[in-house]
Design an enzyme around this catalytic site. Structure first.
Site, short mmCIF file in Angstrom:
data_model
loop_
_atom_site.label_atom_id
_atom_site.label_comp_id
_atom_site.label_asym_id
_atom_site.label_seq_id
_atom_site.Cartn_x
_atom_site.Cartn_y
_atom_site.Cartn_z
N ASP A 39 0.81 -0.64 -0.20
CA ASP A 39 -0.23 -0.12 0.41
C ASP A 39 1.19 0.97 -0.46
O ASP A 39 2.23 1.10 0.49
CB ASP A 39 -1.30 0.22 1.14
CG ASP A 39 -2.00 1.25 0.88
OD1 ASP A 39 -2.78 1.98 0.05
OD2 ASP A 39 -2.79 1.03 2.59
N ASN A 50 -10.92 -2.57 -4.93
CA ASN A 50 -10.73 -1.65 -5.85
C ASN A 50 -11.15 -1.63 -7.36
O ASN A 50 -10.14 -0.14 -7.60
CB ASN A 50 -8.28 -2.28 -6.14
CG ASN A 50 -7.93 -1.42 -4.71
OD1 ASN A 50 -7.25 -3.34 -4.77
ND2 ASN A 50 -8.14 -1.09 -2.98
#
Ligand code: IPE
Ligand code: IPE
Ligand code: MG
Length: 252
Positions: free
Chosen positions: A30, A78
């Protein structure tokens, strides 16, 4: 490690000795977007830098002889991002396979995919299939690419399979469910690393990480390098795992 002379990898730092090693490391890669912002770059540039960070990290885990590494590249959530960003990430996934498959293969890396393939474009599905098939007989480190992966979906799919297999309530055991997960046969996650400073799981390997040690670092994924791998493994080696029990030296 075989090195492609046209694209030599930099020399590795000396390996620190580790008293205990995880059998399965899972990484939530991330912080690409925030890294890009900090550099005055676009989010696409951040994802590109993130893709470039993967190879040295796999290499370092292989040097440490960690047998299984699972990388979270794209979650089921996502898909809610802007279309152009999704396209960039999917294209980078395909490019990663195109540019690294030969080298991964030469180094004995086995590649597997975690997540549904239905929603992936055909050109990416083909690449993933090719990578998995081309490396299936290798016996080095296993790298699971979690792409279009969601932990809840994975558990629901396993439950559906148990029903389809006609299991009775009494047959529904942790082992029966685990045998129907995409990670069937693999060790549970020992160490779960998340870069980018957030301290959450974001639907990654929820069943498999029940007793994982968590390692959160503020470093953004594009900054995560072999030294960061060493730091995470050293920290893991010092953790005291109890699995709900009382350690022999902690009794009355
Ligand atoms: C991780 O970086 C990559 C994916 C989730 C695909 P992010 O894109 O989430 O970057 P941040 O968290 O916004 O900085
Ligand atoms: C998790 O990161 C997914 C990947 C790294 C592939 P996200 O950026 O999507 O997670 P949240 O939104 O911060 O929970
Ligand atoms: Mg993020």
């Amino acid at each position: 490690m075989v090195v492609n002379p046209a694209n030599p990898a930099p020399a590795s730092p000396p390996l620190p000795a580790l008293a205990v090693k995880p059998q399965h490391v899972a990484i939530i890669m991330d912080g690409n977007g925030r890294w890009a912002q900090s550099q005055g770059l676009s989010r696409s540039d951040g994802h590109r830098a993130g893709a470039d960070a993967i190879r040295p990290v796999i290499r370092r885990f292989a040097e440490h002889q960690v047998p299984v590494v699972t990388l979270f590249g794209f979650s089921t959530e996502n898909w809610g991002r802007p279309k152009a960003e999704i396209e960039t990430i999917l294209k980078l996934g395909a490019e990663f396979i195109d540019s690294h498959l030969d080298e991964l293969n030469q180094n004995g890396v086995r590649v597997a995919h975690l997540g549904g393939t239905d929603r992936l474009p055909i050109w990416l599905r083909r690449r993933v299939k090719k990578a998995v098939e081309a490396t299936s007989h290798n016996d080095g480190i296993l790298v699971n690419l979690a792409f279009n992966y969601g932990g809840r979906d994975e558990i629901l799919d396993a439950v559906k399979r148990m029903l389809a297999d006609g299991l009775k309530p009494g047959d529904v055991t942790p082992e029966a469910l685990e045998a129907r997960l995409t990670t069937a046969g693999l060790p549970d996650v020992d160490l779960l690393v998340r870069t980018g400073g957030e301290q959450r799981v974001s639907n990654f390997l929820v069943w498999q990480s029940t007793y994982a040690e968590y390692y959160f670092t503020p470093k953004f994924w594009p900054e995560f390098d072999p030294e960061e791998v060493d730091a995470a493994l050293l920290e893991f080696a010092h953790r005291h795992r109890r699995f709900g029990l009382v350690a022999p030296d902690e009794g009355d």
